[in-house]
Write a protein that holds these residues in place. Structure first.
Motif, mmCIF file in Angstrom:
data_model
loop_
_atom_site.group_PDB
_atom_site.id
_atom_site.type_symbol
_atom_site.label_atom_id
_atom_site.label_comp_id
_atom_site.label_asym_id
_atom_site.label_seq_id
_atom_site.Cartn_x
_atom_site.Cartn_y
_atom_site.Cartn_z
ATOM 1 N N ILE A 424 -0.777 -49.856 15.785
ATOM 2 C CA ILE A 424 0.104 -50.833 16.423
ATOM 3 C C ILE A 424 0.121 -52.077 15.563
ATOM 4 O O ILE A 424 -0.874 -52.798 15.447
ATOM 5 C CB ILE A 424 -0.376 -51.165 17.850
ATOM 6 C CG1 ILE A 424 -0.400 -49.905 18.706
ATOM 7 C CG2 ILE A 424 0.522 -52.220 18.481
ATOM 8 C CD1 ILE A 424 -0.919 -50.131 20.115
ATOM 9 N N ASP A 425 1.241 -52.318 14.919
ATOM 10 C CA ASP A 425 1.380 -53.493 14.059
ATOM 11 C C ASP A 425 1.313 -54.756 14.911
ATOM 12 O O ASP A 425 1.906 -54.834 15.987
ATOM 13 C CB ASP A 425 2.712 -53.417 13.307
ATOM 14 C CG ASP A 425 2.768 -54.349 12.115
ATOM 15 O OD1 ASP A 425 1.700 -54.754 11.614
ATOM 16 O OD2 ASP A 425 3.885 -54.670 11.671
ATOM 17 N N HIS A 426 0.566 -55.762 14.421
ATOM 18 C CA HIS A 426 0.421 -57.040 15.114
ATOM 19 C C HIS A 426 0.011 -56.821 16.575
ATOM 20 O O HIS A 426 0.678 -57.239 17.517
ATOM 21 C CB HIS A 426 1.722 -57.837 15.051
ATOM 22 C CG HIS A 426 1.589 -59.256 15.518
ATOM 23 N ND1 HIS A 426 0.757 -60.181 14.930
ATOM 24 C CD2 HIS A 426 2.179 -59.916 16.554
ATOM 25 C CE1 HIS A 426 0.837 -61.334 15.564
ATOM 26 N NE2 HIS A 426 1.691 -61.194 16.555
ATOM 27 N N VAL A 427 -1.138 -56.161 16.747
ATOM 28 C CA VAL A 427 -1.601 -55.818 18.097
ATOM 29 C C VAL A 427 -1.936 -57.060 18.917
ATOM 30 O O VAL A 427 -2.037 -56.984 20.151
ATOM 31 C CB VAL A 427 -2.821 -54.873 18.003
ATOM 32 C CG1 VAL A 427 -4.075 -55.634 17.594
ATOM 33 C CG2 VAL A 427 -3.036 -54.112 19.304
ATOM 34 N N LEU A 428 -2.050 -58.215 18.265
ATOM 35 C CA LEU A 428 -2.260 -59.461 19.010
ATOM 36 C C LEU A 428 -1.109 -59.722 19.981
ATOM 37 O O LEU A 428 -1.264 -60.468 20.957
ATOM 38 C CB LEU A 428 -2.382 -60.647 18.040
ATOM 39 C CG LEU A 428 -3.658 -60.678 17.177
ATOM 40 C CD1 LEU A 428 -3.543 -61.743 16.100
ATOM 41 C CD2 LEU A 428 -4.877 -60.933 18.028
ATOM 42 N N GLY A 429 0.037 -59.093 19.708
ATOM 43 C CA GLY A 429 1.178 -59.240 20.607
ATOM 44 C C GLY A 429 0.950 -58.646 21.984
ATOM 45 O O GLY A 429 1.731 -58.907 22.903
ATOM 46 N N ARG A 463 -3.401 -39.070 27.196
ATOM 47 C CA ARG A 463 -2.531 -37.945 27.555
ATOM 48 C C ARG A 463 -2.102 -37.139 26.333
ATOM 49 O O ARG A 463 -1.944 -35.919 26.403
ATOM 50 C CB ARG A 463 -1.285 -38.468 28.272
ATOM 51 C CG ARG A 463 -1.506 -38.865 29.723
ATOM 52 C CD ARG A 463 -0.225 -39.430 30.301
ATOM 53 N NE ARG A 463 -0.205 -39.381 31.756
ATOM 54 C CZ ARG A 463 0.806 -39.817 32.512
ATOM 55 N NH1 ARG A 463 1.886 -40.331 31.918
ATOM 56 N NH2 ARG A 463 0.763 -39.728 33.827
ATOM 57 N N ASN A 464 -1.903 -37.820 25.216
ATOM 58 C CA ASN A 464 -1.368 -37.163 24.025
ATOM 59 C C ASN A 464 -2.424 -36.894 22.959
ATOM 60 O O ASN A 464 -2.070 -36.471 21.852
ATOM 61 C CB ASN A 464 -0.234 -38.019 23.435
ATOM 62 C CG ASN A 464 0.956 -38.110 24.356
ATOM 63 O OD1 ASN A 464 1.719 -37.159 24.490
ATOM 64 N ND2 ASN A 464 1.126 -39.250 25.022
ATOM 65 N N ARG A 465 -3.711 -37.147 23.302
ATOM 66 C CA ARG A 465 -4.821 -36.918 22.375
ATOM 67 C C ARG A 465 -4.534 -37.531 21.019
ATOM 68 O O ARG A 465 -4.440 -36.847 19.992
ATOM 69 C CB ARG A 465 -5.124 -35.428 22.252
ATOM 70 C CG ARG A 465 -5.662 -34.825 23.543
ATOM 71 C CD ARG A 465 -6.087 -33.385 23.381
ATOM 72 N NE ARG A 465 -7.106 -33.188 22.353
ATOM 73 C CZ ARG A 465 -8.406 -33.486 22.477
ATOM 74 N NH1 ARG A 465 -8.844 -34.033 23.611
ATOM 75 N NH2 ARG A 465 -9.246 -33.241 21.493
ATOM 76 N N CYS A 466 -4.412 -38.839 21.026
ATOM 77 C CA CYS A 466 -4.042 -39.585 19.829
ATOM 78 C C CYS A 466 -4.968 -40.790 19.673
ATOM 79 O O CYS A 466 -5.248 -41.499 20.650
ATOM 80 C CB CYS A 466 -2.588 -40.054 19.950
ATOM 81 S SG CYS A 466 -1.969 -40.938 18.509
ATOM 82 N N CYS A 467 -5.465 -41.011 18.469
ATOM 83 C CA CYS A 467 -6.259 -42.211 18.184
ATOM 84 C C CYS A 467 -5.325 -43.391 17.957
ATOM 85 O O CYS A 467 -4.192 -43.228 17.495
ATOM 86 C CB CYS A 467 -7.120 -42.002 16.942
ATOM 87 S SG CYS A 467 -8.512 -40.899 17.183
ATOM 88 N N VAL A 468 -5.816 -44.593 18.248
ATOM 89 C CA VAL A 468 -5.010 -45.800 18.100
ATOM 90 C C VAL A 468 -5.779 -46.838 17.292
ATOM 91 O O VAL A 468 -6.948 -47.110 17.571
ATOM 92 C CB VAL A 468 -4.623 -46.401 19.463
ATOM 93 C CG1 VAL A 468 -3.710 -47.615 19.269
ATOM 94 C CG2 VAL A 468 -3.937 -45.360 20.335
ATOM 95 N N VAL A 469 -5.094 -47.403 16.306
ATOM 96 C CA VAL A 469 -5.634 -48.504 15.510
ATOM 97 C C VAL A 469 -4.796 -49.742 15.810
ATOM 98 O O VAL A 469 -3.565 -49.682 15.786
ATOM 99 C CB VAL A 469 -5.577 -48.186 14.000
ATOM 100 C CG1 VAL A 469 -6.061 -49.377 13.180
ATOM 101 C CG2 VAL A 469 -6.397 -46.944 13.687
ATOM 102 N N GLY A 470 -5.462 -50.845 16.117
ATOM 103 C CA GLY A 470 -4.754 -52.094 16.367
ATOM 104 C C GLY A 470 -4.859 -53.011 15.166
ATOM 105 O O GLY A 470 -5.959 -53.362 14.734
ATOM 106 N N GLU A 471 -3.734 -53.373 14.573
ATOM 107 C CA GLU A 471 -3.740 -54.275 13.415
ATOM 108 C C GLU A 471 -4.037 -55.686 13.918
ATOM 109 O O GLU A 471 -3.148 -56.410 14.356
ATOM 110 C CB GLU A 471 -2.391 -54.199 12.690
ATOM 111 C CG GLU A 471 -2.347 -54.913 11.357
ATOM 112 C CD GLU A 471 -1.823 -56.332 11.490
ATOM 113 O OE1 GLU A 471 -2.649 -57.274 11.449
ATOM 114 O OE2 GLU A 471 -0.614 -56.492 11.675
ATOM 115 N N ASP A 472 -5.335 -56.049 13.881
ATOM 116 C CA ASP A 472 -5.802 -57.306 14.475
ATOM 117 C C ASP A 472 -6.204 -58.329 13.420
ATOM 118 O O ASP A 472 -7.226 -59.004 13.539
ATOM 119 C CB ASP A 472 -6.971 -57.041 15.432
ATOM 120 C CG ASP A 472 -8.094 -56.248 14.779
ATOM 121 O OD1 ASP A 472 -7.921 -55.804 13.627
ATOM 122 O OD2 ASP A 472 -9.143 -56.058 15.418
#
Length: 664
Positions: A424-429, A463-472
């Motif tokens: 997620i680009d600019h996860v600070l949002g 639900r979708n078995r997906c990892c998430v990276v937050g661009e922080d």
């Protein structure tokens, strides 16, 4: 209470910040014109003092009248208790509207444990009826260990548009992507990260930035591999989008004509099933694309009767644009299958851009939820003293909440079904956004429903078995990163940004464990570019730096290089290949659970893909890879890097000679 006091109180009621601490340590107070601009963006009437007073009273009264919250995040598989101000009868509905719990409560209302998902609680009292939107979130989003059994992993990042092959016409496509991932998977990489592949729009002939999409829920048709390949000449060694698109669009038209003439019953059935599954969203998107062919890519310039999708009838070309999305979706799915067959456990690592263009399909389709007259941006800093407006539309948090986050839920679901990891680009949002008014007023921050947004991300990832990276990256509010990580979202660490007070770079051993670490990104210099200060020279060449200031930055870069020599045991006579390998080896030994190396670094690239803040001053998004994808399996730097990542990140990296890869 003065009129300005009422305005400030109304702004606070709506989540607008009355000020913020700037990069230079000063405190910036939000001016009345900015407060009004942001309130108008939320759909709040502020043109007169009476209107401001009435809005304030109405909002305060509405809030005081509630006995239960409008929305509530609960932990899945755990009971949850609401305190009640008065007795009520209640029932609970699942996402399909089926009643799954009910009862009557006096002092408190206790819900039995819920599965992961979205629910609606309806409570009826003697003189009121309220609904509460429940977001039942998992303890955390899936981790690498959850999905792969690995405690640490590594992967490669690159740009799909830059991939070169003999028949792709100069712009990388989804078939190339599958072949590239197959080579990397056989070398032990767990994932391959690419730039966003959101739809840019059929009529947006001049748009090339993947971070300026028309709609983030649909795919970029520029990357569809056509039935017959073709060649396009480069322009001074750079990707020529105009020349490519001219031939590619004609090839797509020919492919569709053949489909209409020759498709089997089974093929037509699959296409129809895709359209049915995508539903009204695809129908509206296809209609937007059809209209744009005649009236241009910005719907704000269309005839008034076409500017609202509710008033627009389907068009003859809708079938073609729906077929393009089906074609793209099939090819992305095939690329992910190639990755899996090569042993790449997660495969695609996709980027979610911050927002969509104000005149694009996403805004046209969700106009009632979009903040009017503002753009997402960033406050002034040392590189951009005037601040930045990214010319991207923002969803109004109040309207998004009222719509139960449906556009975000749908968008994430589609992206996560295509990938093993998303960033997620600019996860600070997720916690606050900086909005820049179009009327020229200074920008300001507005709060976002952080708990609910974080819950939506975790629910869809689970639900979708997906990892998430937050661009922080950047100025991170206190406690934000900790809450992000506790929810299962990985942080993002760019080593060349990880500095110490004396100007050196920290040791890779000091990187945070629950992190995706890399040396650089598409927005930073490559390892070779960093070592030689190419970014500094670009800034000087376009007039951003004086000669004196450039020399100061080169001196500061020397301190960073010396720290890397120490951390990575780089000898004085090391070649740039040696430097690159040493940096990757040290990253591999870091505690970061995920380590990403850039394809440009593996291929010896020196120039960055994008120079932030520039449009024409630098050839952004136009640099091809130095080697064709057919050679990726033989790249010694890829094999060497894989070995240096160590057994923890590479337990199955055994290359089997003479084994035929079905994706090549």
């Amino acid at each position: 209470m003065s009129s300005d006091d009422k305005l400030r109180q109304l702004a606070q009621e709506c989540g607008i910040h009355l000020g913020y601490d700037a990069w230079d340590g000063s405190h910036q107070t939000t001016s009345p014109p900015t407060l009004k601009a942001l309130l108008r963006a939320l759909g709040v009437e502020v043109d007169t003092e009476n209107a401001i007073g009435e809005e304030l009273r109405a909002r305060c009264s509405k809030r005081a009248a509630r006995t239960l919250p409008v929305e509530q995040v609960v932990l899945a598989e755990e009971p949850f208790k609401f305190a009640l101000l008065q007795p009520c009868e209640w029932y609970l509905l699942d996402g399909q509207g089926h009643e799954i719990q009910a009862g009557r409560s006096d002092v408190s209302l206790t819900l039995k444990p819920l599965p992961v998902g979205y629910f609606t609680l309806v409570a009826r009292g003697p003189d009121h009826c309220e609904e509460v939107f429940l977001l039942s979130r998992p303890a955390h989003a899936p981790t690498i260990a959850d999905l792969t059994g690995l405690q640490q992993a590594w992967g490669v990042s690159g740009a799909i548009y830059s991939l070169q092959s003999r028949t792709n016409g100069g712009l990388g496509n989804y078939a190339d992507l599958g072949q590239a991932m197959s080579s990397m998977g056989q070398s032990g990489a767990t994932y391959f990260g690419i730039n966003p592949v959101h739809a840019l729009g059929w009529a947006a002939q001049d748009t090339i930035s993947p971070y300026s999409p028309s709609h983030r829920g649909f795919l970029n048709i520029d990357h569809i591999a056509t039935d017959a390949g073709f060649e396009t000449e480069t322009n001074d060694g750079l990707i020529d989008y105009a020349a490519f698109r001219k031939q590619h669009r004609a090839a797509l038209e020919a492919d569709y004509a053949r489909f209409c003439r020759n498709a089997t019953t089974a093929e037509r059935g699959k296409f129809e099933a895709f359209c049915k599954a995508e539903g009204p969203e695809l129908t509206r998107f296809a209609t937007f694309e059809s209209i744009s062919e005649t009236h241009g890519s910005d719907f704000r310039n269309w005839p008034s009767q076409l500017r609202k999708h509710e008033e627009t009838a389907p068009k003859p070309r809708d079938g073609f644009h729906a077929w393009l999305q089906w074609k793209a979706s099939n090819q992305v799915e095939a690329a992910q299958l190639c990755a899996a067959q090569s042993g790449m456990a997660l495969g695609l690592y996709l980027d979610l851009a911050v927002g969509a263009r104000p005149g694009g399909a996403e805004v046209w389709m969700h106009q009632d939820l979009i903040a009017r007259g503002v753009s997402i941006g960033a406050p002034p800093d040392q590189l951009s003293p005037a601040g930045q407006s990214w010319t991207l539309a923002a969803y109004a948090p109040n309207k998004l909440s009222e719509n139960r986050y449906e556009p975000l839920r749908t968008l994430l679901r589609k992206l996560m079904t295509q990938a093993g990891i998303i960033r997620i680009d600019h996860v600070l949002g997720l916690t606050r956004s900086y909005w820049v008014p179009e009327d020229g007023s200074p920008g300001a921050y507005i709060s976002q429903p952080f708990d609910a947004l974080l819950a939506v991300v975790a629910i869809e990832a689970w639900r979708n078995r997906c990892c998430v990276v937050g661009e922080d990256l950047g100025l991170v509010p206190t406690g934000f990163r900790e809450r992000l990580n506790a929810s299962g979202l990985y942080s993002y660490a760019v080593w060349q940004y990880e500095g110490t007070p004396d100007g050196a770079l920290r040791s890779a051993q000091d990187l945070r464990p629950f992190t995706m670490a890399c040396f650089g990104t598409h927005d930073t210099p490559t390892i070779r570019g960093f070592w030689r200060g190419r970014d500094i020279e670009w800034w000087r060449s376009i007039g951003w730096l004086s000669t004196g200031r450039a020399m100061e930055l080169h001196s500061a870069r020397a301190i960073q290089r010396n720290s890397l020599r120490q951390h990575c045991s780089i000898p004085a006579n090391a070649t740039l290949d040696d430097v690159s390998h040493a940096i990757h080896r040290e990253l591999g030994k870091s505690p970061a659970e995920l380590v990403t190396v850039q394809l440009d670094d593996l291929l010896g690239g020196e120039q960055t893909q994008n120079l932030p803040g520039t449009i024409n001053e630098h050839p952004n998004w136009r640099r091809p890879t130095a080697k064709d994808i057919e050679a990726f399996a033989r790249i010694q730097s890829l094999i060497k890097t894989s070995t240096s990542m160590g057994p923890k990140r590479n337990p199955n990296a055994v290359l089997q000679e003479k084994e035929v890869d079905p994706c090549l």
